[in-house]
Design an enzyme around this catalytic site. Sequence first.
Site, mmCIF file in Angstrom:
data_model
loop_
_atom_site.group_PDB
_atom_site.id
_atom_site.type_symbol
_atom_site.label_atom_id
_atom_site.label_comp_id
_atom_site.label_asym_id
_atom_site.label_seq_id
_atom_site.Cartn_x
_atom_site.Cartn_y
_atom_site.Cartn_z
ATOM 1 N N LYS A 277 1.292 -1.328 0.029
ATOM 2 C CA LYS A 277 -0.364 0.157 -0.149
ATOM 3 C C LYS A 277 1.141 1.722 0.720
ATOM 4 C CE LYS A 277 -4.172 -1.831 2.286
ATOM 5 N NZ LYS A 277 -5.159 -1.404 1.878
ATOM 6 N N ARG A 351 -10.883 -11.532 1.435
ATOM 7 C CA ARG A 351 -11.369 -12.385 1.232
ATOM 8 C C ARG A 351 -11.073 -14.190 1.120
ATOM 9 N NH1 ARG A 351 -11.821 -9.197 -4.028
ATOM 10 N NH2 ARG A 351 -11.076 -7.920 -2.202
HETATM 11 N N1 BES Z 1 -7.570 -4.128 4.254
HETATM 12 C C1 BES Z 1 -8.600 -3.511 3.483
HETATM 13 C C2 BES Z 1 -9.012 -2.685 2.845
HETATM 14 C C3 BES Z 1 -9.519 -1.309 3.530
HETATM 15 C C4 BES Z 1 -9.726 -0.421 2.792
HETATM 16 C C5 BES Z 1 -10.430 -0.962 5.083
HETATM 17 C C6 BES Z 1 -9.135 1.356 3.658
HETATM 18 C C7 BES Z 1 -10.459 -0.249 5.351
HETATM 19 C C8 BES Z 1 -9.873 1.114 4.369
HETATM 20 C C9 BES Z 1 -8.180 -4.578 2.020
HETATM 21 O O1 BES Z 1 -7.492 -5.716 2.501
HETATM 22 C C10 BES Z 1 -7.788 -4.187 0.733
HETATM 23 O O2 BES Z 1 -6.672 -4.181 0.909
HETATM 24 N N2 BES Z 1 -8.813 -4.612 -0.165
HETATM 25 C C11 BES Z 1 -8.258 -3.999 -1.315
HETATM 26 C C12 BES Z 1 -9.066 -5.098 -2.238
HETATM 27 C C13 BES Z 1 -8.703 -4.754 -4.209
HETATM 28 C C14 BES Z 1 -6.123 -5.378 -3.886
HETATM 29 C C15 BES Z 1 -9.286 -5.747 -4.819
HETATM 30 C C16 BES Z 1 -9.015 -2.358 -2.159
HETATM 31 O O3 BES Z 1 -9.823 -2.043 -1.091
HETATM 32 O O4 BES Z 1 -8.032 -1.223 -2.135
HETATM 33 MN MN MN Z 2 -5.481 -4.725 2.030
#
Ligand code: BES
Ligand code: MN
Length: 497
Positions: A277, A351
């Site tokens: 990230k 997931r």
């Molecule tokens: N934990 C994150 C989602 C999230 C984002 C929670 C902002 C709280 C605040 C999750 O694991 C994630 O990174 N999701 C990705 C999925 C994508 C790679 C398909 C996302 O939302 O970008």
């Molecule tokens: Mn994630």
Amino acid sequence: MTQIKINKSDVFELKTDALVLGVFEKTEKFTGLVQQLDEVFQNKISSLYSENEIRGKLGEVTIIHNFVGFSAERLVIAGLGKIEEFDSDVVRKVSASVLNRLNGINLKQVSFSPIGADLLGIFNSAKSIVEGAILGLYRFEKYKSKPAGVSIKNVDLIGFTSVNEDQVQDAVNQGKIIAEAVNLSRDLSNEPSNKMTPSVLSEIATDIANKEDFEIEVFDEKDISNFGMGALIGVASGSVEKPKFIVLKYFGKDKKSSPLCFIGKGITFDSGGISLKPAQNMGDMKGDMAGGASVIAAIQAIAKLKLKINLVVIVPATENMPGGSAQKPGDVVTAMNGTNIEIDNTDAEGRLVLADAISYARKIGVSKIVDVATLTGAIRVALGTNYAGIFGNNDELTKNIIESGKIVGEKIWELPVDHDYDHQYKSQVADFKNTGGRDAGSITGAQFIGEFAGEIPWAHLDIAAISRTNSDKFYNRKGATGFAVRTMIQFALLFEI
Ligand code: BES
Ligand code: MN
Ligand code: ZN
């Protein structure tokens, strides 16, 4: 800790720093205690109202002093907003707003009159004041050498006992159990990830289970491998912290009856893994176990309330880190149920761990599954920060959860599950890939999880946009909100007994 009690004194003999009354916006005439006190004090309240110094808007707090011959030091007039929009959640908000305002001027004892009791009933009024108080006065100051603390030591309920004292006492007890569970969830999510590791989370869950006398199993890395949970192992492989698979079991009725199951995403830190990230706000990802925290908190409350239900809570707990042994985009992992998953993006880890948790739940034979997860950033694009998204394969289950949320003031909105989206997460090399592209990101995430639920009634709550907040507002404080705890408890109360 603030003590909350029923106070049976007469209003005119009540020794307190402040007596709180509620007034609606644009009311023609006051009723009940407000009317009575207004008369006694020669229209002091109604004149402020007619001069628009008091408007009754939700969140408005007016403090009046110097009532000769009255034992309460202050009258506090709390705005209740429009009468058409009034409900229990307004009482929670008002209770929290008033207490935070009075805490700001260092008061110690605050007494609430039965706000809204003629519309909501005495039980809901008392319960909501208690919940608003405990939620609103929540602070996370563990790592402050000089915590500010709260000045308010006593909150009491005055004028509640004329009807049925037992009922009011029940309301106070229930309100405490529920709000304290929400605060437990907040505490777990607000802890930094170096303190709230999967091991620590499993130890806290164990302490709760022992204290409330229900069963717990904590499976370690070896067990997880033996179960064949390749998706969870894949996520955990980049981290030095060991994963834990936490299973809590509460039996409130005949053990033979198949339990309800709550599953919570338990990523104690989500760096994104190799699909790292960006740095900005990455620290918030210490809260990526908010779903897990909420289901642990919910089972604590359900056990304390001794609800006559059987409930299994599952939290697959791990970090998602980019270590040398981390899984990589393009890898293929095999979930517990034999499904092969291509890792398209290591940041779509929620997931994956939920896939194995659901497979496990099905194997032990639960009746229905509700998962709670900070799953996608996309849910914020879809719904903003006021609603959680819900998805599911069973209309009745979905409807009942939305309804439970409405009752407790947690807003939940349904998004579709539809086979026309399936192709987005089909893989060239495996059964599925763990992403579904830019379009409908929350839906494809939900549907991926749904593939593992199969035929069993299942609902998924995406709380990514609502599990934390950036500001102190009503009964929420900056940081973790504890969202979904109250909905889960209400669901158990309403639909499972
Ligand atoms: N934990 C994150 C989602 C999230 C984002 C929670 C902002 C709280 C605040 C999750 O694991 C994630 O990174 N999701 C990705 C999925 C994508 C790679 C398909 C996302 O939302 O970008
Ligand atoms: Mn994630
Ligand atoms: Zn995550």
